[in-house]
Design a protein around this motif. Structure first.
Motif, mmCIF file in Angstrom:
data_model
loop_
_atom_site.group_PDB
_atom_site.id
_atom_site.type_symbol
_atom_site.label_atom_id
_atom_site.label_comp_id
_atom_site.label_asym_id
_atom_site.label_seq_id
_atom_site.Cartn_x
_atom_site.Cartn_y
_atom_site.Cartn_z
ATOM 1 N N THR A 83 -32.621 -91.847 -26.484
ATOM 2 C CA THR A 83 -32.949 -90.511 -26.044
ATOM 3 C C THR A 83 -31.756 -89.884 -25.341
ATOM 4 N N ASP A 113 -29.345 -89.076 -27.998
ATOM 5 C CA ASP A 113 -29.808 -87.878 -28.694
ATOM 6 C C ASP A 113 -29.525 -86.632 -27.866
ATOM 7 N N LEU A 114 -29.791 -86.730 -26.575
ATOM 8 C CA LEU A 114 -29.503 -85.583 -25.710
ATOM 9 C C LEU A 114 -28.009 -85.251 -25.712
ATOM 10 N N TYR A 135 -25.915 -85.959 -28.149
ATOM 11 C CA TYR A 135 -25.632 -85.365 -29.452
ATOM 12 C C TYR A 135 -26.071 -83.899 -29.502
ATOM 13 N N HIS A 136 -27.257 -83.630 -28.994
ATOM 14 C CA HIS A 136 -27.765 -82.255 -28.993
ATOM 15 C C HIS A 136 -26.865 -81.359 -28.142
ATOM 16 N N GLU A 137 -26.418 -81.879 -27.017
ATOM 17 C CA GLU A 137 -25.551 -81.069 -26.152
ATOM 18 C C GLU A 137 -24.223 -80.799 -26.831
ATOM 19 N N LEU A 192 -23.638 -80.948 -30.095
ATOM 20 C CA LEU A 192 -23.898 -80.079 -31.245
ATOM 21 C C LEU A 192 -24.127 -78.636 -30.792
ATOM 22 N N GLY A 193 -24.793 -78.447 -29.651
ATOM 23 C CA GLY A 193 -24.984 -77.095 -29.118
ATOM 24 C C GLY A 193 -23.656 -76.447 -28.765
ATOM 25 N N GLU A 194 -22.789 -77.263 -28.156
ATOM 26 C CA GLU A 194 -21.456 -76.738 -27.833
ATOM 27 C C GLU A 194 -20.685 -76.403 -29.100
#
Length: 144
Positions: A12, A15-16, A18-20, A22-24
């Protein structure tokens, strides 16, 4: 004590992360797309300005020609009017001089006729008087 790492919790967090990231990355991609669009718009604007600069000398030439033509027209009309006025005034003066010259010529002609008649009369009288004197002198010579 520490509990052993939870594989689902680690996943998790990963994943967070990666999401951060990817968001950047998505934000950077959006910014790059916006910058590309802005550059495209600037390039189109610069191209339109370059095109405008290409036709600017022709437009300036046409504008100057039209302006000079518009400015020259009243000057030309004023000049023509002044010349016409001057020619009319000169024509009137020449007509007056012609009439005066004709009148003076008529007076000179009449004077010449009078002088010729007077000269004829004086010459005739002188001839008669001379003839009488000659006749008297001849008569004196013959009588004596």
């Amino acid at each position: 004590m520490e509990s052993p790492p939870n594989p689902s919790g680690a996943r998790t967090k990963l994943d967070l992360l990666y999401h951060e990231v990817l968001g950047e990355v998505a934000g950077l991609v959006d910014r790059l797309e916006n910058a590309t669009q802005s550059l495209d718009a600037v390039q189109k604007h610069m191209q339109s300005m370059a095109d405008a600069q290409q036709v600017l000398p022709d437009q300036l030439s046409r504008h100057l020609t039209a302006t000079m033509g518009a400015a020259a027209k009243p000057i030309n009309q004023h000049t023509q009017h002044a010349i016409q006025t001057m020619l009319n005034d000169t024509s009137n003066r020449l007509d007056t001089l012609t009439r005066d010259a004709a009148q003076y010529a008529s007076i000179a002609h009449l004077s010449a006729r009078r002088m010729a008649l007077i000269a004829l009369a004086v010459g005739g009288a002188a001839g008669i008087f001379g003839g009488l004197l000659a006749g008297l002198a001849l008569g004196q010579i013959l009588i004596s």
